[in-house]
Design a protein around this motif. Sequence first.
Motif: not given
Length: 790
Positions: A67-69, A81-84, A132-137
Amino acid sequence: MAIMAMDGNINELALMKFGIGQAVPRKEDPTLLRGQGRYTDDLSIPGQAYAVMVRSRYAHGVIRTLDLEPARSMPGVLGVYGAADLEAAGYGHLKGVMPVPNRDGSPVQAPTRPALAIERVRYAGEAVAFVVAETAAQAKDAAEAVVCEIEPLPAVTSIQEAIKPGAPLVHAERPGNVVLEFHYGDTAAVEAAFAGAAHVTRLSLVSNRIVVNPMEPRSAIANYDAAKDHWTLMVGCQGVFGLRASLARDVLKVDPERLRVLTGNVGGSFGMKTGPFPEYVCLFHATKTLGRAVKWTDERSESFMSDTHGRGHEMSAELALDPDGRFLALRLTGYGNAGAYPMIPLPYTVNAAKNIVSVYKTPLLEVTTKGIYTNTSPISAYRGAGRPEGNYYMERLIETASLEMGIDRLELRRRNFIAASAMPYKASSGMVYDSGDFGPLLDQALEVADWDGFAARRRESAARGKLRGLGIGSYLEVTAPQGKEMGGIRFEPNGDVTMITGTLDYGQGHASPFAQVLVDRLGIPFDKIKLLQGDSDELLFGGGTGGSRSIMSSGSALVKASERVIEQGKQAAAHILEAAVADIEFVNGRFVIAGTDRSIALMDLAERLRSGRALPEGVSASLDVALVEDTPPSAFPNGCHVAEVEVDPETGAVEVVRYAMVNDFGVIINPLMAEGQAHGGVVQGIGQALMERTLYDAEGQLLTGSYMDYALPRAGDAPSFGFGSHPAPATTNPLGVKGCGEAGCAGSLPSLMNAVVDALSVYGIRHIDMPATPERVWSAIQNAKRAAAA
């Protein structure tokens, strides 16, 4: 030796022409020592985002929920993102390098490796998603919000568990968890030699699994240009040309010209950073989807699981001898741990077969090995990739045979050395040795080590309650096979000269020795020469660095390019000096009209040509050269290392107290750097022999996943080194060189372990497996004492 000015420029002494054989410091050292190196994590692209991987906590299991949501709603998140997602976008899977056929000649049918696990995870640390985000944190925080429910399955984490009948299968389509079955040699002839032998020595030997631990963890930045439909990947690797080819072909499924791979400084690799990794595929998808550059940097705790590991072999080695101790046949049978996805099987197959006979007359050889899947991190090449292991197996056999037959260990070696007069010599491995002087080299090593003074040193150690052991390890390694390499020489407008070649410096220091070749061949001032290796767009071809090949491959290509420069220069000089081409000679960096004092310097000629003056037809408008050259065949660096250790019988602690080595690296381009390479290899050998141990529990959890649990050698663990050279120049390449990058490991493993066994011989101990940790040594001593008392 050049003296470096404080501002990093080479002062006036460096204007001398430092050529082959001089101990010149590394060109890059002033920059790196000031902290001005450009490693991948030092780089940033304006507007870049940051990726973090979500990894499986289980070694084997079925993904029931992903569940990525929850992560998508976290602050700063740009994508999850996932494998799909990767499958829908059409990215290909990663492929291992499988140049080795099965025993029956059939190709190895290895499963490909998806960048993100599909339906099932096969080792703890396998990526299942990424954020993926704006910052690593912010990316880290969101990664923890991803819900991944995995139904655990039974795992196999060792070779012995994986080969049991009915063992859980890592890949359902691979019965018995077998990756490949390798065989070399004449079984019937070897069996007959063993049947008729006066004595047979047998040993079970382990080459312990290693976590590679380069100084610089992996990092990468991907950037997609939608207008050009073109990718750029900035990454530390061992060869940009080969990495571009594999990623473009297997992953992006595009022409290589649509991908540019850039590599700056690299803080170590030792074979690990050779191939493509799943994270790079994820970055490709993210940068194309989001329309901005995306960066990922591994953390040390993560790298213990996400990097490929090294070694991990279990072998049965047998040596057949006649009544006088002469070798009749050698047999190696066993397994190599491939981890969950096979990467490079050479260490336990071809390279084991090529290297195990070493410097000895061994009429017959048979090697039979299998690669085995386990639910552990994939295993790939590690410094030497089968070369150190092969020599280790042989030297332990010889040491044990000398004890069993009552023949002095030095004498047993001398009886079986290949004589220099026998060169070229075709070994039972199929390799043809072109040069080597093994007996006299051994004698020199004994002198450097003060072999005869050991008895007094042993008594002194005993007076302090310590056991002292003396070990010897003769070795020969077969460097990388013949291939192709680029040799480019470009004369720049500012007066510099750029060498362009497709090997890659990931810490070795290529710039200085390569420049010394050009100084020797063309007379160009050392400080004017620069090196370009890390831009795939600049390369016609690139074989990468590995297998101790760089000076043979790039050096030979640069020699050929230098010859082409001279050819072109003679034509241009003839025009400028108004002479016939046949009358032009090239001497000490100048084109000279034979028999006169009229001449023009190479660098001046290059400048004149840049002025754009009219030239006759057929005369090149520059001295620039770019060619691809067939590289020389394998070379055979060899040597003898002598180690002394002290063992504390109360604690089992082992200390390396003396170390001497004499090596045959052929013509040594840069003695300072060759010795440094040997030192580094020996220290890594100390790590494997005495400290480094990679352990998984029964469920596949890595128990040695940090420096709290995984021991690496420190400066205090390294002794002072005695170093000598006994060169027998190679006859198969124009420089006479042999390579030196992996020799330290090849000589150190056997010499150190032979020394440990020698120290413990007072208890009747004749073998102990690597790593000889205090716990393992102490246990061996206690077991020997109990056996003696029984």
